[in-house]
Design an enzyme around this catalytic site. Structure first.
Site, mmCIF file in Angstrom:
data_model
loop_
_atom_site.group_PDB
_atom_site.id
_atom_site.type_symbol
_atom_site.label_atom_id
_atom_site.label_comp_id
_atom_site.label_asym_id
_atom_site.label_seq_id
_atom_site.Cartn_x
_atom_site.Cartn_y
_atom_site.Cartn_z
ATOM 1 C CD GLU A 1 -35.200 -87.372 149.435
ATOM 2 O OE1 GLU A 1 -36.045 -86.732 149.182
ATOM 3 O OE2 GLU A 1 -33.879 -86.777 149.822
ATOM 4 N N PRO A 2 -38.144 -92.404 148.462
ATOM 5 C CG PRO A 2 -38.354 -94.829 147.994
ATOM 6 C CD PRO A 2 -37.550 -93.484 148.313
ATOM 7 N N GLY A 3 -41.866 -92.242 149.131
ATOM 8 C CA GLY A 3 -42.776 -92.183 150.340
ATOM 9 C C GLY A 3 -44.064 -92.776 149.905
ATOM 10 N NE ARG A 4 -47.778 -89.707 145.963
ATOM 11 C CZ ARG A 4 -48.541 -88.475 146.276
ATOM 12 N NH1 ARG A 4 -49.753 -89.067 146.641
ATOM 13 N NH2 ARG A 4 -48.163 -87.443 146.349
ATOM 14 N N GLY B 1 -39.896 -90.801 145.360
ATOM 15 C CA GLY B 1 -40.110 -92.011 144.333
ATOM 16 C C GLY B 1 -41.495 -91.724 143.498
ATOM 17 N NE ARG C 1 -52.896 -87.990 148.077
ATOM 18 C CZ ARG C 1 -53.457 -88.259 146.939
ATOM 19 N NH1 ARG C 1 -54.602 -88.848 146.767
ATOM 20 N NH2 ARG C 1 -52.792 -88.002 145.702
ATOM 21 C CB CYS D 1 -69.338 -76.877 159.095
ATOM 22 S SG CYS D 1 -67.857 -76.209 159.352
HETATM 23 C C1 LIG Z 1 -37.748 -83.721 149.603
HETATM 24 C C2 LIG Z 1 -38.767 -84.655 149.403
HETATM 25 N N1 LIG Z 1 -38.526 -86.248 149.361
HETATM 26 C C3 LIG Z 1 -39.190 -87.080 149.291
HETATM 27 C C4 LIG Z 1 -40.681 -86.721 149.029
HETATM 28 C C5 LIG Z 1 -41.480 -88.191 148.768
HETATM 29 O O1 LIG Z 1 -42.113 -88.103 147.784
HETATM 30 P P1 LIG Z 1 -43.145 -89.210 147.381
HETATM 31 O O2 LIG Z 1 -43.930 -89.545 148.299
HETATM 32 O O3 LIG Z 1 -43.672 -88.885 145.969
HETATM 33 O O4 LIG Z 1 -42.314 -90.556 146.981
HETATM 34 C C6 LIG Z 1 -41.060 -85.740 149.402
HETATM 35 C C7 LIG Z 1 -42.577 -85.194 149.197
HETATM 36 O O5 LIG Z 1 -43.165 -84.123 148.607
HETATM 37 C C8 LIG Z 1 -40.281 -84.459 149.428
HETATM 38 O O6 LIG Z 1 -40.688 -83.112 149.734
#
Ligand SMILES: Cc1ncc(COP(=O)(O)O)c(C=O)c1O
Length: 415
Positions: free
Chosen positions: A275-278, A241, A314, A343
Site C-alpha cells: 500500500e505505498p503512498g508517499r 511503502g 508537514r 496567525c
Molecule cells: C493503512 C495504511 N496504508 C498505507 C499507508 C501509506 O503509507 P505510505 O504513504 O508511508 O506509503 C498509510 C499511511 O499512513 C496507512 O495508514
C-alpha cells in the site's frame, strides 16, 4: 530529495522541461505541481522490483487524492488503499478495479462498510471486535458476502516520527496480535463473511527495510498459525511503502524492499498486497510559493511566503524537513525562518535555514510535497486551497483550480 527531473535553464528552474516561473505566473501561487513522469517511474519501480512476486500494488489514496493522479495510477494497473467512503468514491471514480481496493481505518461507519460490501472490494481490513459485529449486521442486511482481513497490531517499532508510527501496542490501530487468533476464529463462523487476508501497517516514512522485515515475519508467521486452525487466507497485506529522502537520499529502494520481502513470499500460497503512498507521489510534487516579504526580527530573519500550514502542514505538524529551491537561480543565501501568513507562531516551513534566492517577489519551490501536501490542506484562516497542475510529458494541465471565496461559503446554510 531527488532532483534529476529538475534543471536550471536560462537561470530558471524547470521541472520536466517546464518553467516553474511560468507556471507560477499563469496559475498563481501557492501552487502544487506534480510530474506525471516521476509518478509513473515511482510506480514502475515497485512493479519491477516485485516482478517475481504475485502481488497487488494498492496506491494509498490518502497521500494525494487528486482524481488525475489516481487515474494515472489506475492506467498503470494500480489498485487502491482507501480509508474512508470519500477515498473509495475517488478510487472508483478514477477507474480503479474494486477487486484491487482494500479499505482500512479504525472508525468506519455503517455507510462506509455498506459501500465496501456493495462494491465488492478486495478486502475490508477490520480493526476491532465491535467493528466485526457491525460488519456482520451489515452483510446480513445486504445479503452479500464480503471479503475481510483483520489488521493486526504486531507491536513493532518502525523507527519513524511517533505521530506516524501505527504498529506499536500504544497506538489505536489494529487488533493486538495476541488476541487476533480468537477474533479470526469468531469471524470464521459468521454468515456472509469470507476471511481473505491478514493486514498490518506499522507506519509511514520508514527509510530502512528492517521494520518491514519484522512486519513480514510477523504477518507470515500469523498466516501460518491461522492455517493450523484451518483458516487459509488468500492475501497478506503488509501496508504502506517506503519513506522518501526529504533531507538526503540514503533511503532503501523498492528493490531493497523486494529483496527483503521476496524470501518470505517465495512459494507461499498468498498474494502480497503493498500500500505505498508517499513513495509514489512524494518526490513528484513541488509547492510553489511567492516571497511576499523579507523581514528582520530582533534576532533572526524571516522569509514570509504566501503558503501557510493550511497548504502544507508537514513542517508544522511533524517538524518535517522539505528542501527549498529558488525558482530564479541564485547563489545569494540568507539564513532565515521561512514562514507563512497564518496567525500562528507554528506556521513555519523551514527553521534557521540557509535560503537561496529569497528576494521579494521571487518564487521558491518546496520540494517533495506531492504526498500529504494538498491532501492535508485546509481552509484555516479562510484561506483558499491551492490549485494543482499535473505535468504530462512536461505539458501542464490544471487538475484542480484554485478555490474562490464562493467555494468558502458553498456549504453554508445562509438562512
Ligand atoms: C493503512 C495504511 N496504508 C498505507 C499507508 C501509506 O503509507 P505510505 O504513504 O508511508 O506509503 C498509510 C499511511 O499512513 C496507512 O495508514
Amino acid at each position: 530529495m531527488t532532483e534529476s527531473n529538475l534543471k536550471y535553464t536560462g537561470g530558471i528552474l524547470h521541472l520536466d522541461g517546464c518553467s516553474l516561473r511560468k507556471l507560477a505566473q499563469e496559475y498563481g501561487t501557492p501552487l502544487y505541481v506534480y510530474s506525471a513522469d516521476r509518478i509513473k517511474s515511482n510506480y514502475k519501480s515497485y512493479d519491477d522490483a516485485f516482478r517475481n512476486t504475485d502481488k497487488i500494488i494498492c496506491y494509498s489514496v490518502k497521500a494525494n487524492f487528486n482524481g488525475a493522479v489516481i487515474k494515472l495510477l489506475a492506467s498503470l494497473g494500480a489498485g487502491a488503499d482507501v480509508l474512508s467512503e470519500g477515498e473509495l468514491f475517488m478510487a472508483l471514480r478514477a477507474g480503479i478495479d474494486p477487486k484491487k481496493i482494500v479499505f482500512a481505518g479504525v472508525g468506519k461507519n455503517a455507510s462506509e462498510i455498506r459501500q465496501a460490501v456493495r462494491n465488492g472490494i478486495c478486502m475490508l481490513n477490520i480493526e476491532g471486535e465491535q467493528e466485526l459485529e457491525a460488519v456482520g449486521e451489515i452483510v446480513k442486511q445486504e445479503k452479500k458476502t464480503l471479503n475481510i482481513a483483520f489488521r493486526i497490531n504486531p507491536d513493532i517499532d518502525p523507527k519513524t516520527h511517533p505521530k506516524i508510527a501505527t504498529g506499536l501496542k500504544e497506538s489505536k490501530f489494529g487488533i493486538p496480535i495476541r488476541r487476533a487468533l480468537e477474533v479470526y476464529k469468531r469471524a470464521k463462523g459468521m454468515e456472509n463473511i469470507r476471511i481473505a487476508g491478514v493486514h498490518l501497517h506499522i507506519g509511514s516514512q520508514i527509510t530502512d527495510t528492517l521494520p518491514f522485515k519484522l512486519a513480514a515475519e510477523s504477518a507470515v508467521g500469523f498466516a501460518d498459525r491461522l492455517a493450523e486452525e484451518g483458516i487459509e487466507v488468500e492475501y497478506i497485506d503488509i501496508g504502506g511503502g517506503l519513506g522518501i529522502g526529504y533531507e538526503n537520499d540514503d533511503v532503501s529502494s523498492p528493490y531493497d524492499f523486494a529483496k527483503v520481502l521476496e524470501s518470505y513470499f517465495r512459494g507461499r500460497p498468498q498474494k502480497l498486497i503493498l500500500e505505498p503512498g508517499r513513495s509514489i507521489v512524494g518526490n513528484a510534487g513541488y509547492l510553489l510559493t511567492r516571497v511576499n516579504y523579507i523581514k528582520q526580527g530582533a534576532n533572526k530573519n524571516f522569509v514570509v511566503v504566501d503558503a501557510g500550514f493550511n497548504d502544507l502542514i508537514r513542517p508544522a505538524m511533524y517538524g518535517a524537513y522539505h528542501n527549498i529551491m529558488p525558482v530564479e537561480e541564485s547563489d545569494e543565501t540568507i539564513t532565515a525562518d521561512v514562514v507563512g501568513p497564518i496567525c500562528e507562531t507554528g506556521d513555519v516551513i523551514a527553521k534557521d535555514r540557509g535560503i537561496r534566492g529569497a528576494k521579494q517577489g521571487n518564487i521558491l519551490a518546496i520540494c517533495d510535497s506531492g504526498a500529504y501536501g494538498f491532501s492535508m490542506s485546509s481552509n484555516y484562516n479562510s484561506r483558499l486551497r491551492a490549485a494543482e497542475v499535473l505535468l504530462e510529458g512536461g505539458k501542464p494541465r490544471l487538475v484542480r483550480r484554485r478555490e474562490t471565496y464562493e467555494d468558502l461559503i458553498r456549504t453554508e446554510e445562509t438562512r
